[in-house]
Design a protein around this motif. Structure first.
Motif, PDB file in Angstrom:
ATOM      1  N   UNK A  32       0.827  -1.200   0.000  1.00 54.92           N
ATOM      2  CA  UNK A  32       0.000   0.000   0.000  1.00 54.92           C
ATOM      3  C   UNK A  32       0.865   1.256   0.000  1.00 54.92           C
ATOM      4  N   UNK A  33       1.885   1.260   0.831  1.00 58.94           N
ATOM      5  CA  UNK A  33       2.790   2.408   0.881  1.00 58.94           C
ATOM      6  C   UNK A  33       3.538   2.572  -0.436  1.00 58.94           C
ATOM      7  N   UNK A  34       3.984   1.469  -1.014  1.00 59.83           N
ATOM      8  CA  UNK A  34       4.653   1.526  -2.319  1.00 59.83           C
ATOM      9  C   UNK A  34       3.722   2.064  -3.408  1.00 59.83           C
ATOM     10  N   UNK A  35       2.427   1.838  -3.237  1.00 57.94           N
ATOM     11  CA  UNK A  35       1.446   2.278  -4.229  1.00 57.94           C
ATOM     12  C   UNK A  35       1.075   3.745  -4.088  1.00 57.94           C
ATOM     13  N   UNK A  36       1.618   4.407  -3.086  1.00 58.71           N
ATOM     14  CA  UNK A  36       1.374   5.836  -2.928  1.00 58.71           C
ATOM     15  C   UNK A  36       0.392   6.201  -1.835  1.00 58.71           C
ATOM     16  N   UNK A  37      -0.126   5.230  -1.106  1.00 59.45           N
ATOM     17  CA  UNK A  37      -1.016   5.538   0.008  1.00 59.45           C
ATOM     18  C   UNK A  37      -0.208   6.168   1.134  1.00 59.45           C
ATOM     19  N   UNK A  38      -0.722   7.259   1.669  1.00 60.90           N
ATOM     20  CA  UNK A  38       0.045   8.018   2.660  1.00 60.90           C
ATOM     21  C   UNK A  38      -0.661   8.104   4.014  1.00 60.90           C
ATOM     22  N   UNK A  64       7.184   8.657   6.481  1.00 57.10           N
ATOM     23  CA  UNK A  64       6.237   8.041   7.394  1.00 57.10           C
ATOM     24  C   UNK A  64       4.813   8.444   7.014  1.00 57.10           C
ATOM     25  N   UNK A  65       3.912   7.489   6.879  1.00 56.23           N
ATOM     26  CA  UNK A  65       2.526   7.838   6.565  1.00 56.23           C
ATOM     27  C   UNK A  65       1.825   8.445   7.774  1.00 56.23           C
ATOM     28  N   UNK A  66       0.718   9.119   7.521  1.00 60.16           N
ATOM     29  CA  UNK A  66      -0.129   9.593   8.615  1.00 60.16           C
ATOM     30  C   UNK A  66      -0.793   8.377   9.253  1.00 60.16           C
ATOM     31  N   UNK A  67      -0.727   8.293  10.567  1.00 61.99           N
ATOM     32  CA  UNK A  67      -1.262   7.137  11.287  1.00 61.99           C
ATOM     33  C   UNK A  67      -2.395   7.588  12.200  1.00 61.99           C
TER      34      UNK A  67
END
Length: 293
Positions: A32-38, A64-67
């Motif tokens: 998901x992160x590799x696909x651009x989800x942040x 780091x994505x928003x968590x």
């Protein structure tokens, strides 16, 4: 598709809809992160989700994505079995445990999980706990995560909450939020998260099974709407889940879409549907009409 609008929900990855092993969960989050989800949403109540997310973040080399996580609902492996602790100590301990599991000093959003389960006489105290956690710097924003009872409305109008996440109120078989919560949030500059775009799987892998054995929490009328949506999907040569996901791209408001997946195949299928963009205007109108019958 603007991936900044997409939030990865982790209930399915944590095991509340069926067992998921650590390797599958971690690889799905990394994809998901590799696909651009942040942005990624989790909760103590989502089985092993926080643990798996923490493991994935340790491996992730990018920004780091928003968590977001939640407090108030306790760990479980069954989506329809809620156990709660809204005590001050319980909520404080929950947040500290989440941060330790995620290996983070703070989260971006802390949601009150299932606010409708909070007794009305306890609402003011519970809101004060959330505000205290925000003031302590353990979360940047606070929100309501779940469908909202009337006794929280004055807190919303007072501007206390930064974010609202509702489930099963903005999807192809239930557009209730279009009439109330979504325009209200946009007017008040409150971020809105639309969770359960497949209505807990009714518009996905549970469609056939729930025709014969609907869960107790699922209204029969919603199943009828889902059957009509299947007809619309067939007429337009679309898979039902694709119809449901793309429908949200037609909705003329600002909001985030919380998608779910229990493995990489489901994740890629959802992202592939969203990459196709909004539905033709005529199909969008058919879905709205289907809901208004």
């Amino acid at each position: 598709m603007d991936t900044k609008r997409i939030v990865l929900g982790t209930a399915g990855l944590g095991g509340v809809w069926g067992k998921v092993d650590e390797r599958t969960a971690v690889r799905t989050i990394l994809q998901a992160l590799d696909s651009g989800i942040t942005a990624i949403d989790t909760a103590p109540a989502y089985g092993d989700a926080e643990y798996y997310l923490g493991k994935a973040l340790q491996q992730w080399k990018g920004p780091l994505p928003a968590i977001s996580t939640k407090a108030g609902r306790l760990r479980s492996y069954a989506a329809d079995q809620g156990h709660y602790d809204y005590s001050t100590t319980g909520m404080m301990n929950s947040v500290h445990h989440s941060l330790k599991t995620l290996d983070l000093p703070a989260v971006d959003i802390l949601f009150l999980h299932d606010p409708e389960a909070v007794p009305s006489q306890e609402a003011d105290r519970v809101v004060a706990v959330l505000q205290d956690l925000k003031q302590k710097g353990l979360t940047q924003k606070i929100g309501l995560g779940g469908n909202i009872p009337v006794w929280f409305e004055h807190h919303i109008k007072a501007g206390i909450f930064d974010v609202i996440m509702e489930f099963n109120r903005l999807n192809a078989c239930n557009v209730a939020a279009l009439q109330d919560r979504l325009p209200c949030c946009n007017e008040r500059n409150i971020d809105y998260f639309a969770a359960s775009p497949l209505n807990m799987g009714l518009l996905g892998k549970n469609f056939q099974r729930w025709q014969q054995e609907p869960p107790q929490w699922l209204p029969i009328g919603i199943i009828t709407v889902a059957q009509r949506l299947q007809q619309i999907a067939t007429e337009n040569h679309l898979a039902l889940p694709a119809l449901a996901h793309r429908f949200l791209l037609n909705v003329p408001y600002d909001f985030s879409i919380v998608i779910g997946a229990s493995d990489r195949t489901e994740l890629e299928s959802t992202l592939a549907s969203l990459r196709q963009g909004a539905l033709p205007a005529s199909v969008y109108r058919d879905i709205l009409e289907c809901n208004n019958r």
